[in-house]
Write a protein that holds these residues in place. Structure first.
Motif, PDB file in Angstrom:
ATOM      1  N   UNK A  89       9.609   4.782 -12.974  1.00  0.00           N
ATOM      2  CA  UNK A  89       9.330   5.880 -12.048  1.00  0.00           C
ATOM      3  C   UNK A  89       8.829   5.262 -10.754  1.00  0.00           C
ATOM      4  N   UNK A  90       9.226   5.834  -9.624  1.00  0.00           N
ATOM      5  CA  UNK A  90       8.721   5.375  -8.336  1.00  0.00           C
ATOM      6  C   UNK A  90       7.851   6.472  -7.745  1.00  0.00           C
ATOM      7  N   UNK A  91       6.641   6.105  -7.397  1.00  0.00           N
ATOM      8  CA  UNK A  91       5.718   7.032  -6.749  1.00  0.00           C
ATOM      9  C   UNK A  91       5.374   6.486  -5.366  1.00  0.00           C
ATOM     10  N   UNK A  92       5.853   7.154  -4.336  1.00  0.00           N
ATOM     11  CA  UNK A  92       5.462   6.842  -2.960  1.00  0.00           C
ATOM     12  C   UNK A  92       4.626   8.014  -2.472  1.00  0.00           C
ATOM     13  N   UNK A  93       3.363   7.772  -2.276  1.00  0.00           N
ATOM     14  CA  UNK A  93       2.430   8.818  -1.868  1.00  0.00           C
ATOM     15  C   UNK A  93       2.469  10.006  -2.831  1.00  0.00           C
ATOM     16  N   UNK A  98       0.825  -1.212   0.000  1.00  0.00           N
ATOM     17  CA  UNK A  98       0.000   0.000   0.000  1.00  0.00           C
ATOM     18  C   UNK A  98       0.857   1.258   0.000  1.00  0.00           C
ATOM     19  N   UNK A  99       0.452   2.242  -0.806  1.00  0.00           N
ATOM     20  CA  UNK A  99       1.146   3.521  -0.848  1.00  0.00           C
ATOM     21  C   UNK A  99       2.323   3.578  -1.781  1.00  0.00           C
ATOM     22  N   UNK A 100       2.661   2.443  -2.445  1.00  0.00           N
ATOM     23  CA  UNK A 100       3.843   2.374  -3.295  1.00  0.00           C
ATOM     24  C   UNK A 100       3.414   1.997  -4.709  1.00  0.00           C
ATOM     25  N   UNK A 101       3.981   2.704  -5.690  1.00  0.00           N
ATOM     26  CA  UNK A 101       3.661   2.393  -7.077  1.00  0.00           C
ATOM     27  C   UNK A 101       4.906   2.629  -7.932  1.00  0.00           C
ATOM     28  N   UNK A 102       5.370   1.563  -8.592  1.00  0.00           N
ATOM     29  CA  UNK A 102       6.444   1.693  -9.563  1.00  0.00           C
ATOM     30  C   UNK A 102       5.823   1.649 -10.948  1.00  0.00           C
ATOM     31  N   UNK A 103       6.120   2.666 -11.745  1.00  0.00           N
ATOM     32  CA  UNK A 103       5.575   2.766 -13.091  1.00  0.00           C
ATOM     33  C   UNK A 103       6.662   2.451 -14.110  1.00  0.00           C
ATOM     34  N   UNK A 104       6.235   1.978 -15.266  1.00  0.00           N
ATOM     35  CA  UNK A 104       7.154   1.615 -16.339  1.00  0.00           C
ATOM     36  C   UNK A 104       6.637   2.209 -17.637  1.00  0.00           C
ATOM     37  N   UNK A 105       7.223   3.331 -18.049  1.00  0.00           N
ATOM     38  CA  UNK A 105       6.794   3.991 -19.280  1.00  0.00           C
ATOM     39  C   UNK A 105       7.204   3.179 -20.497  1.00  0.00           C
ATOM     40  N   UNK A 153      13.761   8.238 -11.603  1.00  0.00           N
ATOM     41  CA  UNK A 153      13.372   8.177 -10.188  1.00  0.00           C
ATOM     42  C   UNK A 153      13.886   9.426  -9.496  1.00  0.00           C
ATOM     43  N   UNK A 154      12.967  10.221  -8.971  1.00  0.00           N
ATOM     44  CA  UNK A 154      13.314  11.440  -8.242  1.00  0.00           C
ATOM     45  C   UNK A 154      12.465  11.539  -6.987  1.00  0.00           C
ATOM     46  N   UNK A 155      12.908  12.390  -6.073  1.00  0.00           N
ATOM     47  CA  UNK A 155      12.143  12.693  -4.858  1.00  0.00           C
ATOM     48  C   UNK A 155      12.000  11.483  -3.942  1.00  0.00           C
ATOM     49  N   UNK A 156      12.803  10.441  -4.166  1.00  0.00           N
ATOM     50  CA  UNK A 156      12.857   9.270  -3.287  1.00  0.00           C
ATOM     51  C   UNK A 156      14.331   8.952  -3.058  1.00  0.00           C
ATOM     52  N   UNK A 157      14.735   8.772  -1.816  1.00  0.00           N
ATOM     53  CA  UNK A 157      16.132   8.451  -1.503  1.00  0.00           C
ATOM     54  C   UNK A 157      16.278   6.932  -1.486  1.00  0.00           C
ATOM     55  N   UNK A 158      17.293   6.434  -2.191  1.00  0.00           N
ATOM     56  CA  UNK A 158      17.490   4.992  -2.298  1.00  0.00           C
ATOM     57  C   UNK A 158      18.896   4.630  -1.827  1.00  0.00           C
ATOM     58  N   UNK A 162       5.118  13.153  -9.122  1.00  0.00           N
ATOM     59  CA  UNK A 162       4.483  14.261  -9.837  1.00  0.00           C
ATOM     60  C   UNK A 162       5.494  15.037 -10.670  1.00  0.00           C
ATOM     61  N   UNK A 163       6.713  15.194 -10.172  1.00  0.00           N
ATOM     62  CA  UNK A 163       7.746  15.973 -10.857  1.00  0.00           C
ATOM     63  C   UNK A 163       8.730  15.097 -11.618  1.00  0.00           C
ATOM     64  N   UNK A 164       8.361  13.840 -11.897  1.00  0.00           N
ATOM     65  CA  UNK A 164       9.259  12.910 -12.585  1.00  0.00           C
ATOM     66  C   UNK A 164       8.681  12.526 -13.939  1.00  0.00           C
ATOM     67  N   UNK A 165       8.982  13.293 -14.986  1.00  0.00           N
ATOM     68  CA  UNK A 165       8.519  12.871 -16.309  1.00  0.00           C
ATOM     69  C   UNK A 165       9.150  11.552 -16.715  1.00  0.00           C
ATOM     70  N   UNK A 166      10.340  11.288 -16.188  1.00  0.00           N
ATOM     71  CA  UNK A 166      11.021  10.010 -16.398  1.00  0.00           C
ATOM     72  C   UNK A 166      12.028   9.855 -15.257  1.00  0.00           C
TER      73      UNK A 166
END
Length: 748
Positions: A154-158, A141-148, A168-173, A162-166
């Motif tokens: 792209x990784x979307x956590x909550x 829950x709350x996690x979504x990895x997208x594949x264009x 992985x940004x805004x997430x520390x790995x 939004x600011x990642x056209x391509x």
């Protein structure tokens, strides 16, 4: 006579050195015997427990013994020779109190962690097609990895993408406690193969008090560290659209440690025209115990990645042919070729009875080439950095405390050049920049147990960052120049409380601040502009939740409210170049719920176990204040975020080694532009994997599997382009497709 006495003496010595050791293996939940447990002892043939859960082995010394069973978590123990040992194995779904996570640098049972944390276990990674980590992470829950496109993630956590056209940004790995996110705030997740990851932890929401920049959260990957046996393994996977993946690996136990190496090659033609992938990854790892108080580990990872970019389609093109590439993509050879080398070194030391230190260093080089429809970009990058933390476990004022002090530093330098693209080849240079990025922060955290039931955590960090952009060539109207952006030091606090209802349940709450400066790819865009006015996002997150066990049910519930200001969003100009702007504020309210249970478990019967899991995500995000180009988008849904999603999992395990995994995922409709005039329709995905795995004799492990993705043949996009110019929103995902594979492992 003397010879007879000598022979008898040898026999007595042999009997004394080869002490008979009895194992009794029990289910930790029911306390019933567990037959069929494989017992691995280095240097000996494996043993298997009988119907009474017992096995006998001759040990000549105290040994590390590994106990494995298909329905239970693997356990390693140091066994004393000549004694009867009772071993308790935890079912693969057990109490949340048995799941230990590191979280905010605090190793505790998940049930008593203050924060929304999800753990992705190794067996969860391997219940899908093994060509990516995407499917396993999307069950949380709350996690979504997208594949264009294949290998474009792209990784979307909550809603953090939004600011990642391509990318992985805004997430520390992190990878093996090493910062895997580059100093500029981007992460090349696609250079890793599934085999480079064993377990993962995900912190959802701001974690800046101890991990620095990133409002989305933190993902910590861990590759296999503890090698308990010398092992040679190989596997091959295949599937529709020309998918072929093969791997070979070797683990070698040393006297005081281990060394392991693996090579993986993955190729695919892709579902769409011009969407082929070719990735090769080599990993070498070394671990050693220097002495009782020190350990050292080192890793080398080399990745050679090439993938084509088919581009986004308009609704008319989607209707005409979902599998076509965007016009111009083939002619201009829109693609990415990237070679990356990462070397890491990590040292752990017990300084005193109360103090310990972990320090890590890394160096990274990257050659990057990206022909695109509009231009041709090349980058040569080098970065280095490290992280250190000191941990004190003590008692103050008769109260248990844990103090964490540390810091992290990263520096990167890149030569970035943009050319014209003439039929897929670099043409005249448009601009050339030398980029330098620096990220650093200090962190402090105090955990205080006020009572045996009440735990408080106070943490904060001081963050520093700057960009230097030295433009040496500019073919446009601007003169070459030096540009610098230094962000003011940012103080990020966090306070959290956990109330331990009992050993199997807990209530947690936290207030945490977060920030995320723009990445250098957002400051310096592909058409040549340098936007030094782009501000860092700032936010504050309020969170409360409950974790607990009710009989066979495990429940994890979290509610949160995240208030974000200076939100960075994307827009596209008439040439199709993605640009960035600060868009006022957003309100993000959400619920994340996970329930898992095992309604059927009968050890020894043909069907031994049935497990189910349900994960619900309710993300009700909106723009609080957002005006742009004379339009007022305040109150609109946050772009790219599905309000509701639901995942259902069913796992069956049999005594013979047969298993079946079934996965259902529902995703609500997703707004694709800030105006909320274009949506992707909701969809249901259904997939399944059927296989057989077993141990043959004492040396061989074998697995055969096959599966299907998108069984319902849904029409959907797994990663859309947001705020796209000329209505090019859609990146079509594959319809119904099949895959399979074979794995073989041998102990030596």
């Amino acid at each position: 006579m003397n010879r007879i006495l000598f022979f008898i003496s040898l026999c007595l010595i042999w009997n004394n050195t080869q002490a008979q050791t009895t194992f009794l293996v029990l289910d930790n939940t029911s306390k019933e015997p567990v037959p069929g447990v494989l017992i691995k002892i280095q240097g000996q043939e494996n043993k298997v427990t009988d119907e009474a859960g017992k096995a006998v082995a001759d040990l000549d010394k105290n040994s590390l013994v590994v106990f494995t069973h298909i329905a239970f978590e693997t356990q390693s123990m140091q066994i004393q020779a000549g004694q009867e040992t009772i071993v308790y194995l935890s079912p693969s779904i057990g109490s949340l109190g048995e799941v230990v996570v590191t979280g905010f640098e605090s190793e505790r049972p998940l049930v008593h962690q203050a924060g929304a944390i999800s753990k992705v276990l190794e067996n969860e990674l391997y219940r899908f097609n093994e060509n990516s980590i995407l499917s396993a992470f999307n069950t949380k829950p709350g996690i979504r990895i997208e594949q264009r496109a294949p290998a474009s993630y792209r990784i979307s956590i909550r809603g953090s993408s939004l600011r990642s056209p391509f990318g992985v940004r805004n997430v520390k790995i992190y990878w093996n406690d090493i910062p895997f996110t580059f100093p500029d705030g981007t992460t090349d997740l696609n250079i890793l193969d599934l085999s480079n990851i064993q377990n993962s932890e995900v912190i959802k929401g701001p974690a800046g008090s101890i991990f620095g920049a990133g409002n989305g959260g933190v993902i910590s990957f861990e590759s296999k560290k503890q090698i308990t046996e010398s092992y040679l393994s190989s596997d091959v996977g295949f599937g529709d659209f020309g998918l072929l993946r093969y791997r070979i690996g070797v683990d070698q136990v040393l006297e005081n440690g281990s060394v392991s190496a693996s090579f993986v090659s993955q190729q695919s033609d892709g579902y769409r025209e011009h969407s082929a992938v070719d990735r090769k990854v080599f990993q070498l790892a070394f671990n050693t115990d220097i002495n009782e108080k020190q350990s050292l580990s080192a890793q080398v990872l080399y990745s050679d990645l090439h993938y084509q970019i088919p581009g986004a389609l308009t609704p008319a093109q989607l209707e005409e042919d979902r599998r076509q590439a965007r016009p111009g993509s083939v002619e201009q050879n829109s693609s990415i070729a990237q070679k990356t080398l990462i070397a890491t070194l990590s040292h752990q030391m017990q300084l005193t009875d109360k103090w310990e230190n972990t320090s890590s260093l890394y160096a990274n080089t990257k050659d990057f080439e990206n022909p695109f429809i509009l231009d041709y970009k090349t980058e040569t990058a080098f970065s280095y950095g490290g992280r250190t933390k000191f941990v004190l476990n003590d008692t103050w004022w008769n109260l248990p405390v844990r103090l964490v002090l540390g810091g992290e530093y990263q520096y990167g330098k890149t030569l970035a050049q943009n050319f014209g693209n003439r039929d897929g080849r670099a043409d005249t240079v448009r601009f050339s920049d030398e980029l330098a990025t620096t990220q650093a922060f200090l962190f402090q955290q105090l955990e205080l147990e006020w009572t045996p039931k009440l735990l408080m955590t106070l943490g904060f960090s001081e963050n520093f960052s700057r960009y230097d952009i030295k433009r040496s060539i500019d073919a446009g109207p601007n003169d070459p120049s030096n540009n610098e952006r230094r962000f003011d030091p940012i103080f990020i606090p966090r306070i959290a409380l956990v109330y331990k209802v009992n050993e199997k349940s807990g209530i947690h709450g936290s207030i945490s601040s977060g920030f995320s400066p723009p990445s250098i790819a957002e400051v310096r865009t592909n058409e040549g502009s340098i936007n030094l006015d782009l501000e860092a996002e700032r936010g504050i997150n309020y969170e409360a939740g409950y974790r607990g066990q009710f009989g066979i049910f495990n429940l994890d519930f979290t509610a949160f409210y995240f208030k974000l200001s200076e939100t960075i969003t994307t827009f596209t100009n008439e040439q199709g170049v993605v640009l960035f702007r600060n868009a006022g504020a957003t309100d993000q309210k959400g619920l994340e719920i996970s329930i898992d249970y095992a309604p059927y478990r009968r050890q020894g019967s043909f069907l031994e176990e049935v497990k189910l899991n349900h994960a619900f995500t309710g993300h009700y995000f909106s723009f609080a204040e957002f005006q742009s180009g004379g339009n007022d988008f305040s109150g609109n849904q946050l772009t790219g975020v599905a309000p509701n999603s639901l995942v259902n999992l069913l796992d069956l395990r049999s005594r013979t080694g047969l298993y079946l995994n079934v996965t259902h995922q529902y995703v609500d409709e997703i707004p694709l532009n800030d105006a909320n005039t274009v949506f992707q329709e909701s969809y249901n995905l259904l997939g399944s994997r059927l296989g057989w795995r077993n141990t043959l004799g004492s040396r061989w492990d074998v697995e055969v599997y096959g599966g299907v993705d998108n069984l319902l043949d849904e029409t959907y996009s797994l990663g859309n382009d947001l705020n796209a110019f000329a209505n090019r929103f859609y990146q079509p995902a594959p319809g119904r497709n099949f895959y399979g594979g074979v794995k073989v492992g041998m102990r030596y």
